[in-house]
Design a protein around this motif. Structure first.
Motif, mmCIF file in Angstrom:
data_model
loop_
_atom_site.group_PDB
_atom_site.id
_atom_site.type_symbol
_atom_site.label_atom_id
_atom_site.label_comp_id
_atom_site.label_asym_id
_atom_site.label_seq_id
_atom_site.Cartn_x
_atom_site.Cartn_y
_atom_site.Cartn_z
ATOM 1 N N CYS A 115 -17.225 17.279 -3.875
ATOM 2 C CA CYS A 115 -15.887 17.169 -3.260
ATOM 3 C C CYS A 115 -15.451 18.547 -2.751
ATOM 4 C CB CYS A 115 -14.873 16.606 -4.258
ATOM 5 S SG CYS A 115 -13.327 16.087 -3.477
ATOM 6 N N PHE A 116 -16.348 19.184 -2.012
ATOM 7 C CA PHE A 116 -16.083 20.575 -1.628
ATOM 8 C C PHE A 116 -14.870 20.649 -0.712
ATOM 9 C CE2 PHE A 116 -16.883 24.666 0.519
ATOM 10 C CZ PHE A 116 -17.007 25.454 -0.609
ATOM 11 N N ALA A 117 -13.924 21.518 -1.085
ATOM 12 C CA ALA A 117 -12.670 21.598 -0.329
ATOM 13 C C ALA A 117 -12.229 23.044 -0.147
ATOM 14 C CB ALA A 117 -11.584 20.787 -1.046
ATOM 15 N N GLY A 139 -14.743 11.368 1.219
ATOM 16 C CA GLY A 139 -13.959 10.726 2.267
ATOM 17 C C GLY A 139 -12.797 11.557 2.779
ATOM 18 N N ILE A 140 -12.441 12.644 2.088
ATOM 19 C CA ILE A 140 -11.372 13.531 2.590
ATOM 20 C C ILE A 140 -11.715 14.007 3.998
ATOM 21 C CG2 ILE A 140 -10.085 15.685 2.188
ATOM 22 C CD1 ILE A 140 -10.621 15.429 -0.764
ATOM 23 N N LEU A 141 -13.016 14.089 4.250
ATOM 24 C CA LEU A 141 -13.527 14.471 5.567
ATOM 25 C C LEU A 141 -12.954 13.604 6.693
ATOM 26 C CD1 LEU A 141 -15.736 16.022 7.186
ATOM 27 C CD2 LEU A 141 -17.388 14.372 6.323
ATOM 28 N N GLY A 147 -7.600 16.323 7.174
ATOM 29 C CA GLY A 147 -8.843 16.887 6.632
ATOM 30 C C GLY A 147 -9.555 17.830 7.590
ATOM 31 N N GLN A 148 -8.799 18.394 8.550
ATOM 32 C CA GLN A 148 -9.450 19.267 9.545
ATOM 33 C C GLN A 148 -10.127 20.470 8.890
ATOM 34 O OE1 GLN A 148 -10.018 18.485 12.766
ATOM 35 N NE2 GLN A 148 -11.313 20.320 12.728
ATOM 36 N N ASN A 149 -9.498 21.005 7.821
ATOM 37 C CA ASN A 149 -10.113 22.162 7.143
ATOM 38 C C ASN A 149 -11.485 21.790 6.578
ATOM 39 O OD1 ASN A 149 -8.680 20.486 5.309
ATOM 40 N ND2 ASN A 149 -8.768 22.064 3.738
ATOM 41 N N ALA A 158 -10.926 7.097 -1.147
ATOM 42 C CA ALA A 158 -11.466 6.189 -0.128
ATOM 43 C C ALA A 158 -11.236 6.763 1.265
ATOM 44 C CB ALA A 158 -10.817 4.816 -0.235
ATOM 45 N N PRO A 159 -12.287 6.737 2.112
ATOM 46 C CA PRO A 159 -12.138 7.267 3.473
ATOM 47 C C PRO A 159 -11.267 6.353 4.333
ATOM 48 C CG PRO A 159 -14.290 6.239 3.195
ATOM 49 C CD PRO A 159 -13.631 6.227 1.845
ATOM 50 N N ILE A 160 -10.791 6.880 5.446
ATOM 51 C CA ILE A 160 -10.174 6.069 6.490
ATOM 52 C C ILE A 160 -11.224 5.042 6.926
ATOM 53 C CG2 ILE A 160 -9.257 6.149 8.858
ATOM 54 C CD1 ILE A 160 -7.420 7.667 7.000
#
Ligand SMILES: [Zn+2]
Ligand SMILES: [Zn+2]
Length: 272
Positions: free
Chosen positions: A167-169, A189-191, A196-198, A221-223
């Motif tokens: 979950c690299f952020a 899914g944050i991608l 989630g642009q960063n 959960a992703p979009i």
């Protein structure tokens, strides 16, 4: 159909009790050919192993989550050594450091309470790294608000133990430090999130071959499923965005991420 692995799913979570066979069937239908079931304590470690025994395409990652460190035995190493003898244990974890929910953020606690809390996490993380080094296993690393300390703990084990910062952020500078220690990252899914642009920027900077994909089910959960229970079949949505960001085909992303995961999880344990 391009196939993918879900490299981080909590299928032992109570949220999957009622319909796990359907969840696994949907994952297979979506082209998820391997699922790595990640534990958070000894009970879930055993459950993940049971699932891995039942299903050829499921593997277990056994360990104790840093947020639950207070409940862990003083020395987890004998239990880890015992569990990790099982041929379907693909890595240790999830382990690491999470200082986000430290005691002093709650009323009635002071910063003095943070010291033993952090110390127990450090000890537990160190025990996972020791066992990983002894057995030639990789470690699934959870890190939140503790990047410097996590890297400092990992450094003496670098190039003996490979970590995946799941979950690299963090930013690209942190990414380079992780890769510099011989570890890799994985993205959730944050991608796909609007905000989630960063993360997309960091994916753009991460070479193919140095990252994996995960759902962290039942979380994140992703979009277009955001806010719902996440399940491994949803990984394809994250893969689509990752391919777009990398400017490559889904097939190329499939080949690269599966090869990376085979090397990370299975090189010392199982023929691939
Ligand atoms: Zn985690
Ligand atoms: Zn997790």
């Amino acid at each position: 159909m391009p196939v993918f692995y879900d490299t981080h799913a909590h299928l032992s979570d109570p949220g999957f009790v009622s319909d796990l066979p359907e969840v696994i069937a949907r994952a297979r239908a979506a082209g998820i050919t391997r699922i790595f079931c990640v534990a958070t304590d000894l009970t879930s470690s055993k459950r993940c192993l049971e699932l891995a025994e039942e299903h050829a395409d499921l593997y277990a990652v056994v360990g104790w989550h840093p947020s639950d460190a207070a409940d862990a035995p003083a020395d987890l190493r004998p239990a880890l050594l015992d569990l990790a003898r099982h041929p379907k244990v693909a890595a240790l974890g999830e382990t690491g450091l999470d200082y986000y929910r430290r005691p002093s953020t709650r009323s009635g606690f002071s910063e003095a309470d943070d010291i033993p809390y952090k110390q127990k996490q450090v000890e537990l993380f160190h025990q996972h790294l020791e066992v990983a080094a002894e057995l030639g296993l990789s470690c699934v690393i959870h890190q939140r608000d503790a990047l410097e300390e996590t890297l400092a703990q990992l450094e003496p084990f670098a190039h003996r133990v490979r970590g995946v910062f799941h979950c690299f952020a963090n930013d690209a500078a942190a990414l380079r430090r992780v890769l510099g220690l011989g570890s890799i990252v994985s993205f959730t899914g944050i991608l796909t999130f609007k905000n989630g642009q960063n993360i997309r920027d960091v994916v753009a900077e991460t070479p193919l071959g140095q990252f994996m994909l995960e759902t962290d089910s039942p979380y994140l959960a992703p979009i277009p499923y955001r806010g719902q229970r996440c399940e491994p079949a949803h990984l394809i949505e994250t893969a689509r965005v990752a391919a777009e960001v990398k400017g490559c085909s889904l097939e190329a992303l499939s080949a690269a991420t599966c090869r990376t995961a085979d090397g990370f999880f299975l090189q010392n344990r199982l023929p691939t």
